[in-house]
Design a protein around this motif. Sequence first.
Motif, PDB file in Angstrom:
ATOM      1  N   UNK A 104       0.822  -1.226   0.000  1.00  0.00           N
ATOM      2  CA  UNK A 104       0.000   0.000   0.000  1.00  0.00           C
ATOM      3  C   UNK A 104       0.855   1.276   0.000  1.00  0.00           C
ATOM      4  N   UNK A 105       2.137   1.108   0.250  1.00  0.00           N
ATOM      5  CA  UNK A 105       3.010   2.279   0.334  1.00  0.00           C
ATOM      6  C   UNK A 105       3.330   2.841  -1.058  1.00  0.00           C
ATOM      7  N   UNK A 106       3.708   4.121  -1.046  1.00  0.00           N
ATOM      8  CA  UNK A 106       4.111   4.770  -2.294  1.00  0.00           C
ATOM      9  C   UNK A 106       5.641   4.768  -2.400  1.00  0.00           C
ATOM     10  N   UNK A 107       6.095   5.178  -3.547  1.00  0.00           N
ATOM     11  CA  UNK A 107       7.541   5.230  -3.820  1.00  0.00           C
ATOM     12  C   UNK A 107       8.264   6.025  -2.725  1.00  0.00           C
ATOM     13  N   UNK A 108       9.319   5.436  -2.168  1.00  0.00           N
ATOM     14  CA  UNK A 108      10.131   6.121  -1.155  1.00  0.00           C
ATOM     15  C   UNK A 108       9.682   5.856   0.274  1.00  0.00           C
ATOM     16  N   UNK A 109       8.474   5.329   0.442  1.00  0.00           N
ATOM     17  CA  UNK A 109       7.996   5.071   1.807  1.00  0.00           C
ATOM     18  C   UNK A 109       8.511   3.718   2.309  1.00  0.00           C
ATOM     19  N   UNK A 110       8.433   3.543   3.630  1.00  0.00           N
ATOM     20  CA  UNK A 110       8.989   2.308   4.202  1.00  0.00           C
ATOM     21  C   UNK A 110       8.053   1.682   5.230  1.00  0.00           C
ATOM     22  N   UNK A 111       8.337   0.400   5.545  1.00  0.00           N
ATOM     23  CA  UNK A 111       7.549  -0.351   6.530  1.00  0.00           C
ATOM     24  C   UNK A 111       8.525  -1.088   7.437  1.00  0.00           C
ATOM     25  N   UNK A 112       8.216  -1.133   8.711  1.00  0.00           N
ATOM     26  CA  UNK A 112       9.075  -1.885   9.650  1.00  0.00           C
ATOM     27  C   UNK A 112       8.930  -3.378   9.401  1.00  0.00           C
ATOM     28  N   UNK A 113      10.015  -4.102   9.488  1.00  0.00           N
ATOM     29  CA  UNK A 113       9.952  -5.549   9.244  1.00  0.00           C
ATOM     30  C   UNK A 113      10.372  -6.305  10.504  1.00  0.00           C
ATOM     31  N   UNK A 114      10.119  -7.605  10.499  1.00  0.00           N
ATOM     32  CA  UNK A 114      10.530  -8.450  11.630  1.00  0.00           C
ATOM     33  C   UNK A 114      11.561  -9.473  11.144  1.00  0.00           C
ATOM     34  N   UNK A 115      11.976 -10.353  12.049  1.00  0.00           N
ATOM     35  CA  UNK A 115      13.052 -11.285  11.678  1.00  0.00           C
ATOM     36  C   UNK A 115      12.587 -12.313  10.639  1.00  0.00           C
ATOM     37  N   UNK A 116      11.300 -12.704  10.693  1.00  0.00           N
ATOM     38  CA  UNK A 116      10.785 -13.623   9.667  1.00  0.00           C
ATOM     39  C   UNK A 116      10.931 -13.000   8.285  1.00  0.00           C
ATOM     40  N   UNK A 117      10.506 -11.737   8.188  1.00  0.00           N
ATOM     41  CA  UNK A 117      10.560 -11.067   6.893  1.00  0.00           C
ATOM     42  C   UNK A 117      12.008 -10.969   6.411  1.00  0.00           C
ATOM     43  N   UNK A 118      12.870 -10.624   7.344  1.00  0.00           N
ATOM     44  CA  UNK A 118      14.279 -10.461   6.991  1.00  0.00           C
ATOM     45  C   UNK A 118      14.865 -11.771   6.440  1.00  0.00           C
ATOM     46  N   UNK A 119      14.540 -12.869   7.140  1.00  0.00           N
ATOM     47  CA  UNK A 119      15.062 -14.179   6.705  1.00  0.00           C
ATOM     48  C   UNK A 119      14.536 -14.578   5.341  1.00  0.00           C
ATOM     49  N   UNK A 120      13.217 -14.451   5.170  1.00  0.00           N
ATOM     50  CA  UNK A 120      12.608 -14.861   3.898  1.00  0.00           C
ATOM     51  C   UNK A 120      13.095 -13.960   2.767  1.00  0.00           C
ATOM     52  N   UNK A 121      13.209 -12.673   3.051  1.00  0.00           N
ATOM     53  CA  UNK A 121      13.666 -11.738   2.021  1.00  0.00           C
ATOM     54  C   UNK A 121      15.089 -12.070   1.589  1.00  0.00           C
ATOM     55  N   UNK A 122      15.888 -12.508   2.546  1.00  0.00           N
ATOM     56  CA  UNK A 122      17.272 -12.869   2.234  1.00  0.00           C
ATOM     57  C   UNK A 122      17.311 -14.088   1.304  1.00  0.00           C
ATOM     58  N   UNK A 123      16.487 -15.098   1.623  1.00  0.00           N
ATOM     59  CA  UNK A 123      16.453 -16.288   0.761  1.00  0.00           C
ATOM     60  C   UNK A 123      15.919 -15.904  -0.621  1.00  0.00           C
ATOM     61  N   UNK A 124      14.870 -15.058  -0.622  1.00  0.00           N
ATOM     62  CA  UNK A 124      14.281 -14.619  -1.900  1.00  0.00           C
ATOM     63  C   UNK A 124      15.332 -13.911  -2.752  1.00  0.00           C
ATOM     64  N   UNK A 125      16.149 -13.082  -2.112  1.00  0.00           N
ATOM     65  CA  UNK A 125      17.188 -12.356  -2.855  1.00  0.00           C
ATOM     66  C   UNK A 125      18.233 -13.328  -3.412  1.00  0.00           C
ATOM     67  N   UNK A 126      18.586 -14.335  -2.584  1.00  0.00           N
ATOM     68  CA  UNK A 126      19.549 -15.341  -3.053  1.00  0.00           C
ATOM     69  C   UNK A 126      19.020 -16.063  -4.293  1.00  0.00           C
ATOM     70  N   UNK A 127      17.750 -16.495  -4.205  1.00  0.00           N
ATOM     71  CA  UNK A 127      17.194 -17.252  -5.345  1.00  0.00           C
ATOM     72  C   UNK A 127      17.022 -16.330  -6.554  1.00  0.00           C
TER      73      UNK A 127
END
Lengths: 152, 371
Positions: free
Chosen positions: B97-120
Amino acid sequence: MRNIKEFNKPFKKGDLIIYIIAIIIVVVCFVSVALLKQESYQGFEVLIDNELIMQFDFSSNSAKIADGKQQCIEKISDNKYKISSEYGFNIIEIDKVNKNVSVIETDCGFSKECMHMSLSGGGVIICAPHKFTVKVVNAVDDDLRIGWRNES
Amino acid sequence: MKTSSNLMSKAKNCLIIVVLLTCFLLNGCQKSPSGVDRIFFDFMGTSVYVVLYEDNSFFWQKNRNNECFNLIEERLAEISSTFSVEDENSIVSKFNKKSYGESVEINSDFEQVFEIATQVYNQTNGYYNPSVKKLVDLWGFSKRHSQAEYVKTFDYDRDRNQDGSFALPSQEYIDAFVNLCDFENIKIEDSKIIKNCQPQTVNNVIYQQEIDLSGIVKGYACDEINEIIDSFSIKKFYLSVGSSSMYLAKNADNQAFQLGITNPNDIKTDIAKISISDTSISTSGTYQNFYKIDGRTYHHIINCKTGKPAEVEISSLTISGINGAWSDALSTALIAMGDDGAIEFLNSHAEINYIAIKNSSVSSRGFGLIE
């Protein structure tokens, strides 16, 4: 002489009775445990939101509706039941010959994924929108299947 | 005295016989499952199914299994509240729902999954791309398109035909939404995810980048549930997240499972059967979510570089590799690559076990095919 005689005799009458009683106790215990562990029937269960709605026994071809769940089930014919809940309905058809069950009608969505599932492959039918599941009782689970479905 | 000693000795003999017989008979019992506990959980629009085969005869064993199920339920709720696109308050939904340049706080689950997603994403040269979401929606493969009551919501929505098909989208939208697939520029800084992709305007409507990590989260959930079950030292179990991601430990007899691979041409049958244990496995396919227009098939796996359904003859690809999350993402990415790309990738990664089905023929590596 008396001692030698006694030595050659493998069992005294009284001892034999004790041994027989001991064996009987063990066998009776074993049979009781085995019977207690054995489920009372081979069939399937219908659950909504993990709550038991209905059981079907293939050995006697009889359905048992869970207490207080009568309003969820409508018997359409000898082998068809309509299961309704706040989420929607699923109509199941029971194949008594092949001991199988399938969903033949539902209002869960356009793609109606649960209608493509069968107990014979994987032992479970899941209709996620209706929180509706059909699972085999006493399944051996040696017949699992993986495949892609339109779920999310 | 002698008589008393004889009696004692016979009583001892008797006891030994009873104990031996009991051990022998109960040992026989162990060969069949003495207890099976199963449970379903709702999870991100699909079901998680967990089956434990460990003995549950005694109340403490039953309690152990129930405690295990409770922890799984809590964990799934946490994962869902992070990644569900249905949940308006999830981190993914907030980001979308955010616009360009805006941000959202993340948790450790998101961080882990995002890291794997980036690797793949990097490993597959961008063919696994969580920001392909708008293209999937454009082609009519989001969940809302398969609802009984489909409501046209966006300017690009078309009517759904009786057979479930949609008219093809206009190239204008395809081009715009390809530009939104800019996954590598999404930034994570100070435990925040920042939208860093320029929005696209089509017919005076602004479209922002959106992501959907459900292509990796089912596998991630498999890994997390497996970890919980393992913490209870339960060794005989299996679990499935949806129908396409599973972890199979050992069956009730402490042996490998026999797992059928769905036949793309007849989904109620298997095209192959494998023997599998202590492994996570994921599958993707083009055979369930598709429509046809003028004899041509359009399926739900979108090539984010062309903006169109991948041109591929591999109809099913089952992968087992490093972990569930990785296998889940990779199975989709390889189909998006197309036949040549997928084969080349698999040939250069000997560590990946796979079963590929192309035109009804099965090719595999690393799995023990039974039939």
